[in-house]
Design an enzyme around this catalytic site. Structure first.
Site, PDB file in Angstrom:
ATOM      1  N   ASN A 141      22.868 -22.987  94.267  1.00  0.00           N
ATOM      2  CA  ASN A 141      23.876 -23.791  95.047  1.00  0.00           C
ATOM      3  C   ASN A 141      22.271 -22.706  96.440  1.00  0.00           C
ATOM      4  O   ASN A 141      22.119 -23.403  97.875  1.00  0.00           O
ATOM      5  CB  ASN A 141      24.813 -23.219  95.889  1.00  0.00           C
ATOM      6  CG  ASN A 141      25.604 -23.946  94.959  1.00  0.00           C
ATOM      7  OD1 ASN A 141      26.089 -24.820  95.814  1.00  0.00           O
ATOM      8  ND2 ASN A 141      25.709 -22.504  94.260  1.00  0.00           N
TER       9      ASN A 141
ATOM     10  N   THR B  90      25.302 -35.004  89.388  1.00  0.00           N
ATOM     11  CA  THR B  90      24.730 -34.549  90.141  1.00  0.00           C
ATOM     12  C   THR B  90      24.239 -33.239  89.871  1.00  0.00           C
ATOM     13  O   THR B  90      23.051 -33.230  89.593  1.00  0.00           O
ATOM     14  CB  THR B  90      25.226 -34.671  91.503  1.00  0.00           C
ATOM     15  OG1 THR B  90      26.883 -33.477  91.466  1.00  0.00           O
ATOM     16  CG2 THR B  90      25.843 -35.128  92.638  1.00  0.00           C
TER      17      THR B  90
ATOM     18  N   GLU C 250      28.888 -24.538  87.973  1.00  0.00           N
ATOM     19  CA  GLU C 250      27.193 -24.039  88.057  1.00  0.00           C
ATOM     20  C   GLU C 250      27.373 -22.585  87.549  1.00  0.00           C
ATOM     21  O   GLU C 250      27.672 -21.283  88.375  1.00  0.00           O
ATOM     22  CB  GLU C 250      26.904 -24.232  89.517  1.00  0.00           C
ATOM     23  CG  GLU C 250      26.847 -25.811  89.879  1.00  0.00           C
ATOM     24  CD  GLU C 250      26.727 -25.978  91.503  1.00  0.00           C
ATOM     25  OE1 GLU C 250      26.189 -27.177  92.307  1.00  0.00           O
ATOM     26  OE2 GLU C 250      26.965 -25.453  92.200  1.00  0.00           O
TER      27      GLU C 250
ATOM     28  N   LYS D 242      32.729 -36.623  86.908  1.00  0.00           N
ATOM     29  CA  LYS D 242      31.716 -35.754  87.219  1.00  0.00           C
ATOM     30  C   LYS D 242      31.350 -34.537  88.457  1.00  0.00           C
ATOM     31  O   LYS D 242      32.958 -35.109  89.216  1.00  0.00           O
ATOM     32  CB  LYS D 242      30.273 -36.366  87.903  1.00  0.00           C
ATOM     33  CG  LYS D 242      30.721 -37.483  90.055  1.00  0.00           C
ATOM     34  CD  LYS D 242      30.202 -36.502  90.251  1.00  0.00           C
ATOM     35  CE  LYS D 242      29.157 -35.380  90.295  1.00  0.00           C
ATOM     36  NZ  LYS D 242      29.735 -34.884  92.047  1.00  0.00           N
TER      37      LYS D 242
ATOM     38  N   THR E  15      39.770 -34.890  91.851  1.00  0.00           N
ATOM     39  CA  THR E  15      38.961 -34.065  91.463  1.00  0.00           C
ATOM     40  C   THR E  15      37.657 -34.498  91.880  1.00  0.00           C
ATOM     41  O   THR E  15      37.548 -35.443  93.308  1.00  0.00           O
ATOM     42  CB  THR E  15      38.168 -34.309  89.683  1.00  0.00           C
ATOM     43  OG1 THR E  15      37.188 -33.588  89.741  1.00  0.00           O
ATOM     44  CG2 THR E  15      38.394 -35.816  89.565  1.00  0.00           C
TER      45      THR E  15
ATOM     46  N   SER F  24      17.035 -27.191  99.749  1.00  0.00           N
ATOM     47  CA  SER F  24      15.868 -26.318 100.344  1.00  0.00           C
ATOM     48  C   SER F  24      14.384 -26.772  99.281  1.00  0.00           C
ATOM     49  O   SER F  24      14.387 -26.872  98.362  1.00  0.00           O
ATOM     50  CB  SER F  24      15.566 -25.003 100.814  1.00  0.00           C
ATOM     51  OG  SER F  24      16.008 -23.966  99.690  1.00  0.00           O
TER      52      SER F  24
END
Length: 470
Positions: free
Chosen positions: A465, A218, A342, A244, A255, A470
């Site tokens: 995030n 993702t 991230e 992932k 996970t 959006s």
């Protein structure tokens, strides 16, 4: 990576009691301690909307500076893998994975303890309970839609996928495992998957690990895989796995998504014992942001195609080498999740020693690893041991303030409740510029210890995030 819906949805009923297969995993984990969804609702009764493509700008996702290369993985005898594009993303990418297993394959799994859960998680737990892990024939995974918090329509979508796969692979639908990852609160458009099954079936191959790892990504910036070989009674067996995850990483029993396959001949009961045991100090010992997913799933498959003798008990001496190698594969995969956190720029090992119990040490280590103040200090390359002391104290576990000590790598920051006499700001600053860091904390009340791996928290995490939907 599963995400929360933009608008609040109505509350779901309280979580039902754990299913037997989950209880078994939890019981095994406790026993081995000494040894180591309602749909997103629109106004006034409108039916749930089908999945909209997840909005992820891959062009804006540079590869993590902590990334590791995808390993060279030999085919694991008995499993074939195929990928395709179901269309859950607007941009061109594969988002569908199918794995096929031979007759007699075994399966075991651990799953999220999240109170909301997801339709795929419910399905896998129920089928493993029904089959006792025997006779699994296929696994279907999609990225881009988590199919979580989607109520009965979500469950029906999973059943239709399993039924379609069962017809193609000539097996019962309960012999099909299903997993999903992506946006929470959006109903899975199962027709996108079933329409692609003939194409994906035609692409099944034994040497497809790299494509499989990419298809389930993702916000991941690199595909994650691990491979090892072990000996059982002199016969070489293979262990290969992919996973992932990048954000919403704070696993609780498993996970985000991880799938590990061996060609050893191991009974489902033994597989369940092994996966329950080794999850604790691997996947359950990493955190990126302290948030758990509704879809956490770790499945372990055994095809029995290596030629090694069948093993029915996890503790058998013949499995000694296999156990070590399986744990190494799970640890490797778990660490890659942190490396791809991230926006991460630091890979951090946090070890707590001198705790009253292993559980207490784990709780303290997680408190430090999940603290935004600690993580942002690492991002700024600041050895702010005061923030670490703060995070230790807020864990509400026994500590001796006057014995508390903190060390960054080889450098003492605090000893016996005070700033260390040997503290050297220049040496500490130089150490903090490293990409991989270690912090050791002694809380001075016992002999137990625990280690957790985490990453820093940067502005990039907020950007990823904030723009996810959006």
């Amino acid at each position: 990576m599963s995400r929360k819906p933009a608008k609040p949805a109505a509350r779901t009923p309280a979580a039902k009691s754990a299913k037997p297969v989950e209880v078994v995993g939890q019981t095994i984990e406790r026993a081995l301690e000494p040894l180591t969804s309602a749909v997103k609702r629109a106004a006034a009764g409108k039916p749930a909307a089908k999945a909209a493509p997840a909005k992820v700008d891959k062009a804006a996702m540079p590869v993590s500076p902590l990334a590791v290369p995808f390993p060279r993985m030999k085919p694991v005898r008995g499993v074939t893998l195929g990928t395709g594009r179901a269309g859950f993303y607007k941009h061109e990418r594969e988002d569908l994975l199918v794995m096929s297993f031979p007759e007699g394959a075994s399966c075991a799994g651990v799953f999220t303890r999240h109170a909301v859960g997801s339709a795929p998680v419910d399905w896998c737990k129920r089928q493993l309970e029904a089959t006792k892990g025997e006779g699994v024939k296929a696994l279907v995974v999609n990225a881009g839609c988590a199919n979580s918090f989607t109520g009965r329509p979500g469950a029906d979508a999973v059943r239709r996928v399993a039924s379609a796969v069962g017809k193609r692979f000539d097996c019962r639908q309960r012999d099909v495992m299903v997993a999903s990852t992506g946006v929470i609160g959006v109903l899975l458009d199962d027709a996108k998957i079933t329409a692609r099954l003939p194409e994906v079936e035609g692409r099944l191959e034994a040497d497809g690990w790299g494509g499989a790892a990419r298809a389930i990504m993702t916000t991941d910036t690199f595909p994650k895989g691990a491979y090892a070989e072990a000996k059982i009674d002199g016969v070489t067996v293979r262990i290969g796995g992919i996973c992932k995850g990048s954000g919403m990483i704070a696993p609780d029993m498993a996970t985000m998504l991880a799938f590990v396959v061996t060609d050893a001949n191991i009974s489902p009961r033994a597989l369940q014992a092994l996966v329950s045991l080794y999850t604790r100090n691997t996947f359950n010992a990493v955190t990126v942001d302290g948030d758990r997913s509704t879809n956490d799933t770790l499945l372990l498959f055994a095809t029995g195609q290596s030629g090694a003798p069948k093993v029915s008990r996890a503790g058998e001496h013949r499995l000694a080498d296999f156990r070590d190698k399986l744990e190494a594969v799970l640890m490797n995969l778990a660490h890659q999740l942190v490396r791809d956190g991230e926006g991460a720029t630091k890979f951090i090992k946090i070890t707590v020693t001198g705790a009253q119990s292993a559980a207490s040490a784990r709780k303290i280590a997680r408190s430090v690893a999940d603290s935004p103040l600690v993580k942002t200090a690492f991002a700024g390359e600041d050895a702010n041991w005061g923030r670490i002391v703060m995070a230790v104290g807020k864990a509400d576990e026994p500590v001796d303030r006057d014995s508390l000590s903190v060390k960054f790598g080889p450098h003492w920051a605090a000893q016996d409740g005070l700033i260390a006499a040997s503290y050297d700001e220049a040496k500490m600053s130089a150490y903090m510029k490293k990409a991989e860091l270690e912090v050791t904390i002694d809380v001075g009340v016992g002999r137990a210890s625990s280690t957790v791996w985490t990453c820093d928290l940067t502005k990039r995490y907020v950007e990823i995030n904030g723009d996810y939907r959006s």
